[in-house]
Design a protein around this motif. Structure first.
Motif, PDB file in Angstrom:
ATOM      1  N   PHE A 102     -21.257  11.661  64.955  1.00  0.00           N
ATOM      2  CA  PHE A 102     -20.329  11.622  63.826  1.00  0.00           C
ATOM      3  C   PHE A 102     -20.198  10.196  63.302  1.00  0.00           C
ATOM      4  O   PHE A 102     -20.491   9.230  64.003  1.00  0.00           O
ATOM      5  N   GLN A 103     -19.699  10.114  62.060  1.00  0.00           N
ATOM      6  CA  GLN A 103     -19.647   8.817  61.393  1.00  0.00           C
ATOM      7  C   GLN A 103     -18.863   7.778  62.201  1.00  0.00           C
ATOM      8  O   GLN A 103     -19.255   6.637  62.282  1.00  0.00           O
ATOM      9  N   MET A 150     -24.984  15.964  67.803  1.00  0.00           N
ATOM     10  CA  MET A 150     -24.576  15.404  66.517  1.00  0.00           C
ATOM     11  C   MET A 150     -23.805  14.114  66.737  1.00  0.00           C
ATOM     12  O   MET A 150     -22.939  14.039  67.608  1.00  0.00           O
ATOM     13  N   ALA A 167     -16.358   9.934  66.875  1.00  0.00           N
ATOM     14  CA  ALA A 167     -15.609  11.140  67.272  1.00  0.00           C
ATOM     15  C   ALA A 167     -15.532  11.295  68.785  1.00  0.00           C
ATOM     16  O   ALA A 167     -15.617  12.393  69.306  1.00  0.00           O
ATOM     17  N   SER A 173      -9.800  13.161  63.123  1.00  0.00           N
ATOM     18  CA  SER A 173     -10.782  12.155  63.533  1.00  0.00           C
ATOM     19  C   SER A 173     -12.061  12.813  64.045  1.00  0.00           C
ATOM     20  O   SER A 173     -12.815  12.184  64.792  1.00  0.00           O
ATOM     21  N   ASP A 174     -12.303  14.066  63.643  1.00  0.00           N
ATOM     22  CA  ASP A 174     -13.551  14.782  63.954  1.00  0.00           C
ATOM     23  C   ASP A 174     -13.708  15.138  65.425  1.00  0.00           C
ATOM     24  O   ASP A 174     -14.771  15.594  65.837  1.00  0.00           O
ATOM     25  N   GLU A 175     -12.682  14.887  66.256  1.00  0.00           N
ATOM     26  CA  GLU A 175     -12.864  15.156  67.690  1.00  0.00           C
ATOM     27  C   GLU A 175     -13.035  16.657  67.946  1.00  0.00           C
ATOM     28  O   GLU A 175     -13.796  17.057  68.824  1.00  0.00           O
ATOM     29  N   VAL A 187     -19.516  20.993  68.232  1.00  0.00           N
ATOM     30  CA  VAL A 187     -20.943  20.703  68.195  1.00  0.00           C
ATOM     31  C   VAL A 187     -21.516  20.598  69.609  1.00  0.00           C
ATOM     32  O   VAL A 187     -22.686  20.854  69.833  1.00  0.00           O
TER      33      VAL A 187
END
Lengths: 263, 371
Positions: A89-90, A87, A93, B236-238, B244
């Motif tokens: 990420f925007q 994936m 990440a 920050s999605d880390e 994932v």
């Protein structure tokens, strides 16, 4: 030729607290396809993507990805499932405390017992593939936004995923860089046949890379089909979104006011 | 040039039969329009605004005309076609119907905590306890099942949480010893019992003060840092990126921090106790003139192994509490940069409360058990 269905979802609903973001969404993706989920900001695109990779759980409906019911997996099974997908990420990440090289090496070191000698070659060649050769010892905050996205793509590719998910791959990029990223995405698909699901509101990018487009408006899929079919769609909201008609619904309506107060 | 005209945007013209008549000239911008709005207090007579001499307008100026029409019953004459067209294209029917913008969203959010707060508290508490069990699993059980413990990461954390805290813990420990000795000696002298200064300093430090003071220092230094780091990675999605990739973020990120915390705290507490006893010793021997041997013998006699064990046990528990608090709050952050700041301070405050409550519990337990 008919390819096997790798993602299928039916009757999906999702939301946060009292707010419903998606309701009754059905979708199907076949092996080797690039499917774009398109829609305005806040329509639920990213939520849909997060459902497909198991980062969120749906309120209702079932999701089958690569033959596995995502909703029913426990965490260990989810981890194993996710090693088959990638994936982007925007904002990339990337882990900010690790160098770009270590970010790419991370899934190799964690998920598979890959020898370090192999890791260094794999990491460098993946970086070269996205045009970042030589950046392996940089920290993520030394990269520009576009470079972070490309490094994120390289990291997602590192385990040779069967499925690749993108969250807004081209948002915030200049047209040239965006087109470059589109080319990279198409190159990857041509070479590996990887199935891809892309969430975007960038029309140019969607029309360039997609085999099929789903238009998501207000939490439901309003239209789906090939680029040509979407361009020819008669649904006024879809047409407005894909830009065939000026978005007149949002403006106008001031004439009576002017008539009443101006003389 | 336009500015020269802006300085006198409105001028009174002859009043009309229905109210005032005002003429605007030059550029109709936000400040000119606001001046017009302010010139007519609420409830004043309807006004007629002559826009014939307006040669240009800004979006803010035009929008204020709409407000004037609604709030001040203004009518407009002589407006250019351009201005009329601009206004006609705005969704004015909706705009004029909508009320004032909500300004106090944050306050409302605070108030809403009343209902949602308990739910969130229970959820966080469950997360905290589950993480505690999982920590034990990853450290004690998982290595026997072939999952390696991330020792190199834990050592890095140990350096950050433990080694780098040594100077401050030593300084504070020594000063605690000095303060205790001075206070104790002052009181005990009245009974001729100055030699018991050693007992008081030794027991109070090892059993109570060193664990609590060290916990407070470590919570402020490292509990906050853990919460901030994890929360930043979350927003920050880390963390999602780790998931994932099929990497368990708790095993990868949190367990090494918790392990370092539970190792560092007992070591720091023993260090703090020893340095504190040293501080008390310096005061007693060099300041108060107690014989060296006397102080040494008193300390050895007063301190038992069980005091050290109790202090160390407390330290272990406090370390786990601080680490679990930072990790739990960091992982459960919501709301971007503001959220990171909020969980960081909350982690410190919650750690303090948990440490003091746990200390009271331990002390009561040991008291009842006769230790």
């Amino acid at each position: 030729m008919e390819h096997e269905v790798v993602i299928s979802a039916s009757g999906l609903s999702a939301g946060y607290g009292a707010r419903t973001v998606l309701h009754d969404v059905d979708l199907e993706v076949r092996r080797g396809e690039i499917v774009t989920i398109m829609g305005p900001s806040g329509c639920g695109k990213t939520t849909l993507l997060r459902l497909l990779v198991g980062l969120e759980r749906p309120r209702a409906g079932g999701i089958t990805v690569l033959g596995q019911q995502i909703g029913g997996l426990d965490e260990d099974d989810l981890d194993r499932f996710r090693r088959r997908i990638g994936m982007c990420f925007q904002f990339g990440a990337l882990l900010n405390s690790l160098t770009v090289g270590d970010n790419l090496a991370l899934p190799l070191r964690e998920a598979r017992s890959v020898p370090e000698a192999v890791i260094s070659v794999v990491v460098r060649s993946r970086l070269a593939q996205v045009g970042l050769y030589g950046s392996e010892s940089k920290l993520p905050n030394e990269l520009s936004g576009g470079m972070k996205k490309r490094a994120g793509l390289a990291r997602a590719l590192v385990l040779d995923p069967e499925l690749l998910f993108f969250d807004e791959p081209t948002s915030g990029l200049d047209p040239v860089t965006a087109a470059g990223l589109d080319r990279t995405i198409l190159d990857v698909r041509r070479r590996t046949g990887t199935t891809m699901v892309v969430v975007t509101h960038d029309l140019a990018s969607a029309f360039t890379i997609s085999d099929r487009i789903l238009v998501l408006l207000d939490g439901t899929i309003r239209a789906q089909g090939s680029v040509a079919e979407i361009e020819a769609c008669r649904d006024p909201d879809v047409a407005a979104f894909v830009g065939r008609r000026a978005a007149a619904a949002e403006t106008g309506g001031g004439a009576p006011f002017v008539a009443a107060h101006f003389s | 040039m336009v500015d020269a005209q802006r300085s006198d945007p409105a001028s009174e013209a002859a009043p009309t039969a229905t109210g005032r008549r005002v003429a605007l000239a030059g550029r109709l911008d936000l400040s000119a329009a606001i001046a017009l709005w302010n010139s007519a207090p609420p409830g004043s007579a309807p006004m007629e605004v002559d826009l014939a001499k307006v040669d240009s307008f800004t979006g803010g100026g035009a929008a204020t005309l709409v407000a004037l029409a609604g709030g001040r019953q203004a009518r407009f004459v002589g407006a250019s076609d351009d201005l009329r067209r601009y206004l006609a294209e705005l969704p004015l029917a909706d705009i004029t119907r909508a009320g004032a913008l909500e300004q106090d969203e944050e306050e409302e959010e605070e108030l809403a905590v009343g209902e949602g707060g308990l739910v969130e508290f229970v959820a966080a508490a469950r997360w905290f306890i589950a993480l505690g069990f999982e920590f034990v699993y990853w450290v004690v059980v998982a290595p026997w099942r072939g999952t390696r413990l991330r020792l190199s990461k834990a050592i890095t954390e140990l350096n950050r949480i433990g080694v780098e805290a040594i100077p401050i813990v030593a300084l504070i420990g020594a000063l605690m010893g000095v303060i205790l000795a001075l206070n104790a000696a002052g009181q005990l002298r009245a009974y001729g019992a100055e030699k018991f200064t050693a007992n008081l300093v030794g027991i109070a430090l090892t059993r109570e003060l060193a664990p609590v003071i060290t916990a407070i220092l470590v919570a402020g230094r490292s509990g906050s840092a853990i919460a901030a780091e994890i929360a930043t990675m979350q927003v920050s999605d880390e963390i999602d990126a780790l998931r994932v990739m099929g990497i368990n973020p708790r095993a990868f990120l949190l367990v090494p921090k918790l392990l370092a915390m539970t190792i560092a705290m007992p070591v720091l507490v023993v260090l703090g106790s020893l340095v504190g006893i040293g501080g008390g010793f310096m005061v007693a021997v060099f300041g108060l003139g107690l014989p060296f041997e006397l102080y040494w013998d008193q300390t050895i006699e007063a301190l038992h192994v069980r005091d050290l064990v109790l202090g160390t046990l407390k330290a272990l528990c406090f370390g786990a509490l601080i680490g679990l608090t930072g990790c739990t709050l960091g992982m459960r952050v919501t709301g971007g940069a503001t959220g990171v700041g909020r969980v960081t301070t909350t982690a410190v405050v919650v750690s303090y409360v948990l440490v003091i409550v746990a200390n009271a519990f331990f002390t009561l337990l040991f008291f009842l058990a006769g230790f």
